[in-house]
Design an enzyme around this catalytic site. Structure first.
Site, PDB file in Angstrom:
ATOM      1  N   ALA A   7       4.102  -3.185   8.627  1.00  0.00           N
ATOM      2  CA  ALA A   7       4.502  -2.391   7.456  1.00  0.00           C
ATOM      3  C   ALA A   7       4.200  -0.925   7.736  1.00  0.00           C
ATOM      4  O   ALA A   7       3.082  -0.572   8.087  1.00  0.00           O
ATOM      5  CB  ALA A   7       3.724  -2.851   6.230  1.00  0.00           C
ATOM      6  N   ILE A  22       1.667  -5.216  -2.580  1.00  0.00           N
ATOM      7  CA  ILE A  22       2.854  -5.753  -1.888  1.00  0.00           C
ATOM      8  C   ILE A  22       2.502  -7.080  -1.208  1.00  0.00           C
ATOM      9  O   ILE A  22       3.257  -8.048  -1.258  1.00  0.00           O
ATOM     10  CB  ILE A  22       3.430  -4.746  -0.867  1.00  0.00           C
ATOM     11  CG1 ILE A  22       3.787  -3.427  -1.571  1.00  0.00           C
ATOM     12  CG2 ILE A  22       4.673  -5.319  -0.169  1.00  0.00           C
ATOM     13  CD1 ILE A  22       4.321  -2.328  -0.657  1.00  0.00           C
ATOM     14  N   LEU A  54       0.198  -5.908   6.773  1.00  0.00           N
ATOM     15  CA  LEU A  54       0.312  -4.961   5.659  1.00  0.00           C
ATOM     16  C   LEU A  54      -0.987  -4.216   5.382  1.00  0.00           C
ATOM     17  O   LEU A  54      -0.992  -3.258   4.616  1.00  0.00           O
ATOM     18  CB  LEU A  54       0.751  -5.699   4.373  1.00  0.00           C
ATOM     19  CG  LEU A  54       2.251  -5.909   4.184  1.00  0.00           C
ATOM     20  CD1 LEU A  54       2.800  -6.904   5.192  1.00  0.00           C
ATOM     21  CD2 LEU A  54       2.555  -6.394   2.782  1.00  0.00           C
ATOM     22  N   TYR A 110      -2.371  10.638   7.693  1.00  0.00           N
ATOM     23  CA  TYR A 110      -1.868   9.304   7.353  1.00  0.00           C
ATOM     24  C   TYR A 110      -0.529   9.052   8.048  1.00  0.00           C
ATOM     25  O   TYR A 110      -0.329   8.027   8.714  1.00  0.00           O
ATOM     26  CB  TYR A 110      -1.733   9.181   5.836  1.00  0.00           C
ATOM     27  CG  TYR A 110      -1.160   7.863   5.385  1.00  0.00           C
ATOM     28  CD1 TYR A 110      -1.820   6.677   5.676  1.00  0.00           C
ATOM     29  CD2 TYR A 110       0.033   7.806   4.685  1.00  0.00           C
ATOM     30  CE1 TYR A 110      -1.304   5.465   5.270  1.00  0.00           C
ATOM     31  CE2 TYR A 110       0.553   6.598   4.274  1.00  0.00           C
ATOM     32  CZ  TYR A 110      -0.111   5.431   4.565  1.00  0.00           C
ATOM     33  OH  TYR A 110       0.404   4.238   4.179  1.00  0.00           O
TER      34      TYR A 110
END
Ligand code: UDP
Length: 323
Positions: A119, A14, A78, A151
């Site tokens: 992000a 990304i 990110l 996570y």
């Protein structure tokens, strides 16, 4: 006016699309990536651009992060642990990278109150069974023994941190929760289903569907997603807010496998594999994962431009050229 932008994770799937789009918009881009999951080949075509500067390094290196943030007018964060597989195999590294890395970025940006976009992920919603997910919905996680939830938890901490920096320190930070994002350059090494199915189909190997394949996902086009991220950064009123981002077109993994076989003209057959054969013990999958996109639509008039068929075609062409 050219302004300078700092992108962490800039050599990732990304991140590389984001850098490309920012450069096309006339920005100067400073990309940081430790190349653990990011790849030089993702940004090779950008290296010759005089407005692009790549630094190999980690968001865990405070000095580098401070310096790059200080040189920038905007920060896109990110860099993070990628994919369910990585998270389950390297929980400690993932946890530290996500939490300390984000703290470093927020702290660095805060020195000059530089606008930040963090992000985040649809994984945040955990195993909540609600359809679709709205930004204020509950996060539902399983046992701490299942590292998958670590996570989601770490990204939740990232979000809390960003909102705390916004509220207490006035840092203009906004959060984008990416739902399953796909497009050229995504690798299947870390478990992502679409590049894996396409590579299996192009080699006429069995398409490995995990579980019964009735689980659904919504696949967003990476170029739509990075366009939306930039548009969110451009608006002051997105600071302190959270946005779902991706597509709301739902498709089952069985349907996806069939589409890939059709688009590639492959001789592959679909094979159903039990989760226990591919994921560590205690793995839990989500049956459905669909975003409510009304908030981002209202804010930036977001509209996905390509449907799943069109995105898959583009990825198939990209993968064919790589074989
Ligand atoms: N999946 C699959 N075959 C693969 C990789 C993934 O059937 O080779 C399934 C996976 O179990 C999940 C869905 O595809 O139900 C999406 O998986 P991915 O890892 O891409 O994203 P996430 O689980 O984070 O939504």
């Amino acid at each position: 006016m050219i302004n300078a932008v700092f992108v962490t994770g800039g050599a990732g799937f990304i991140g590389s699309h984001l850098c490309e789009k920012l450069l096309l918009g006339g920005k100067k881009v400073f990309a940081l990536d430790n190349l653990s999951t990011g790849r030089m080949e993702n940004i090779q075509h950008l290296i010759s651009n005089g407005n692009f500067k790549f630094t190999k390094g980690s968001v865990l290196d405070k000095d580098v992060v401070d310096k790059m943030a200080n040189d920038a007018d905007e920060v896109y964060h990110l860099a993070a642990a990628v994919g369910v597989k990585t998270i389950m195999e390297k929980p400690l590294e993932s946890w530290i990278l996500n939490i300390e890395g984000t703290e470093n970025v927020l702290n660095a940006a805060c020195k000059r109150k530089t606008p930040v976009l963090i992000a985040s992920t649809s994984e945040i919603y955990g195993k909540n069974t609600k359809v679709p997910f709205g930004e204020d919905d509950d996060r539902v996680y399983g046992s701490v023994k299942n590292y998958r939830w670590g996570y989601a938890f770490s990204k939740g901490v990232d979000e809390f941190l960003a909102l705390a920096y916004f509220r207490e320190k006035g840092l203009p930070a906004r959060i984008a929760r990416f739902f399953n994002t796909i497009g050229p350059r995504q690798t299947g090494i870390y478990g992502m289903v679409v590049p894996r199915f396409i590579q299996q189909a192009l080699k006429n190997e069995p398409i490995m569907v995990y579980g019964d394949g009735n689980q659904t996902r919504c696949f967003g086009y990476v170029k739509d997603v990075v366009g939306a991220v930039i548009a969110l950064m451009e608006r002051d009123d997105t600071a302190g807010e959270v946005y779902n981002l991706g597509s709301d077109e739902e498709i089952s993994i069985n349907e996806l496998a069939k589409m890939v076989i059709k688009l590639t003209g492959s001789k592959s057959k679909i094979a159903h594999i039990p989760y226990s054969d591919v994921y560590p013990e205690g793995f839990e999958d989500m049956a459905r994962r669909k975003p409510d996109l009304s908030k981002v639509k209202r804010s930036i008039n977001y509209k996905p431009t390509v449907n799943i068929d069109g995105i898959l075609k583009e990825i198939v062409d990209f993968e064919k050229n790589r074989l």
